[in-house]
Scaffold this motif. Structure first.
Motif, short mmCIF file in Angstrom:
data_model
loop_
_atom_site.label_atom_id
_atom_site.label_comp_id
_atom_site.label_asym_id
_atom_site.label_seq_id
_atom_site.Cartn_x
_atom_site.Cartn_y
_atom_site.Cartn_z
N MET A 133 2.92 6.70 25.53
CA MET A 133 3.90 7.87 25.43
C MET A 133 3.09 9.08 26.00
N ASP A 134 1.81 9.14 25.34
CA ASP A 134 0.98 10.40 25.54
C ASP A 134 0.52 10.31 26.98
N ARG A 135 0.19 9.10 27.50
CA ARG A 135 -0.12 9.05 28.82
C ARG A 135 0.87 9.30 29.78
N ALA A 136 2.04 8.81 29.41
CA ALA A 136 3.19 9.07 30.20
C ALA A 136 3.66 10.55 30.41
N LEU A 137 3.58 11.12 29.18
CA LEU A 137 3.82 12.56 29.26
C LEU A 137 3.05 13.43 29.99
N ALA A 138 1.69 12.83 29.94
CA ALA A 138 0.81 13.66 30.83
C ALA A 138 0.90 13.70 32.18
N ARG A 139 1.68 12.76 32.66
CA ARG A 139 2.01 12.92 34.17
C ARG A 139 2.86 13.63 34.61
N LEU A 140 3.62 14.20 33.81
CA LEU A 140 4.79 15.01 34.08
C LEU A 140 4.34 16.37 34.59
N ASP A 141 4.75 16.96 35.44
CA ASP A 141 4.29 18.40 35.87
C ASP A 141 5.20 19.57 35.43
N PRO A 169 11.46 12.66 24.92
CA PRO A 169 11.12 11.14 24.84
C PRO A 169 10.13 10.65 23.75
N GLU A 170 9.05 11.83 23.61
CA GLU A 170 8.01 11.75 22.31
C GLU A 170 8.66 11.24 21.21
N ARG A 171 10.11 11.46 20.90
CA ARG A 171 10.51 11.06 19.46
C ARG A 171 10.61 9.55 19.36
N TRP A 172 10.36 8.83 20.51
CA TRP A 172 10.42 7.47 20.22
C TRP A 172 9.24 6.75 20.17
N GLY A 173 8.25 7.57 20.37
CA GLY A 173 6.52 6.99 20.14
C GLY A 173 6.49 6.19 21.34
N ASP A 174 5.47 5.27 21.25
CA ASP A 174 5.11 4.03 21.93
C ASP A 174 6.10 2.89 22.00
N LEU A 175 7.27 3.24 22.37
CA LEU A 175 8.37 2.08 22.35
C LEU A 175 8.29 1.00 23.51
N VAL A 176 8.87 0.00 23.22
CA VAL A 176 8.74 -1.43 23.81
C VAL A 176 9.54 -1.11 25.08
N LEU A 177 9.05 -1.50 26.25
CA LEU A 177 9.74 -1.75 27.62
C LEU A 177 9.60 -2.88 27.95
N GLY A 178 8.72 -3.78 27.79
CA GLY A 178 8.80 -5.30 28.08
C GLY A 178 9.10 -6.19 26.73
#
Ligand code: GLU
Length: 290
Positions: free
Chosen positions: A154-162, A185-194
């Motif tokens: 999640m942290d990396r994903a959020l870091a990609r947003l501008d 989205p951060e409220r869900w933490g590192d959620l499972v996508l697969g």
């Protein structure tokens, strides 16, 4: 100009009940108001819980209710490759990591942690058990043969947003949220996508399908309001169009009791068998009789 499309996307893991009927009729009403089409999508990626017989029954119940949809019906199980491709793309972006731990191991890792944060559904956030594994550690876990669940970093994903994520809510959230709503989205933490068992997940499949099917307004129950934050994040990462959302209220027991005297079973089928007509169901739920 193409007619707008509105979707109803049930999972065939049981019989449709009044809550589904409300959602389907709500979607039909939006399609009618907008001179649009009703799209039916069967969300059947979870082959452990979904049954073909339930999918058939859904079609039958919807026809009985007076709902017409644009053919063909989309079945998610026919499109698994698309969802896997989306996951592979996120993986190439360095946003996924495997977790080999069993549910029990994850639960054990949480024992004794006081005030541990929970997600909007009330489940404890993933404690990062297999986050940041070295190459060797990962290889060793792979050798145990335990299949991995693929989690979003999640942290990396959020870091990609501008810019901060938002979504346009045309209906209302469970606390009355509407208009331009901040997405969290951060409220869900590192959620499972697969998922470990089925390889993909609801979140990934739903954003791909809404984009593939050109759904501009998403109608669904307020139980999915907070999941919208995850969907907006995935749409941003995968460069998918941004739809608007119209979450609707949920139909509780009270309405079921009103329609069905015995009230134990609120399935549409059982109401039908008790002699209720589709028009009665439609009117009681607040819609036109036909
Ligand atoms: N398949 C989901 C369900 O049956 C609905 C998904 C959605 O509307 O986004 O709860």
């Amino acid at each position: 100009m193409r007619r707008p499309r509105f979707r109803f996307a049930p999972s065939p893991n049981g019989e449709l009940h009044l809550g589904h009927a409300f959602s389907a009729l709500f979607t039909q009403a939006r399609a009618r108001q907008s001179d649009g089409d009703f799209i039916l999508r069967i969300e059947d990626i979870d082959f452990i819980r979904c049954r073909a017989a339930y999918a058939d029954a859904i079609l039958e119940d919807l026809r009985w209710l007076g709902i017409e949809w644009l053919e063909p019906v989309r079945r998610q199980s026919d499109h698994l490759g698309l969802y896997r491709d989306a996951l592979a793309r996120l993986d190439r972006m360095g946003l996924l990591y495997p977790c080999y731990a069993s549910r029990q191991q994850v639960r054990d890792a949480l024992v004794g942690r006081k005030n541990w944060p929970v997600d909007p559904d009330g489940a404890p956030l993933y404690p990062g058990l297999h986050k940041g594994l070295s190459r060797e550690e990962r290889a060793e876990l792979e050798r145990t043969g335990m299949p991995a669940a693929w989690r979003l970093d999640m942290d990396r994903a959020l870091a990609r947003l501008d810019q901060p994520l938002t979504f346009r809510e045309q209906g209302s959230g469970p606390q009355g949220q509407g208009g331009l709503v901040p997405a969290h989205p951060e409220r869900w933490g590192d959620l499972v996508l697969g998922r470990r068992d089925i390889g993909v997940s609801y979140h990934i499949a739903v954003v791909i399908d809404d984009a593939e099917q050109g759904i501009e307004e998403i109608t669904r129950g307020q139980d999915l309001f907070h999941a919208t934050g995850v969907h907006r994040l995935l749409q941003a990462l995968l460069e998918l169009p941004e739809p608007t959302y119209r979450h609707h209220r949920l139909i509780g027991d009270e309405m079921g009791r009103k329609l069905s005297k015995s009230a134990h079973d609120r399935s549409l089928r059982s109401l039908r068998e008790e002699g209720l007509t589709a028009a009665e169901v439609r009117v009681t739920l607040g819609f036109q009789p036909s």
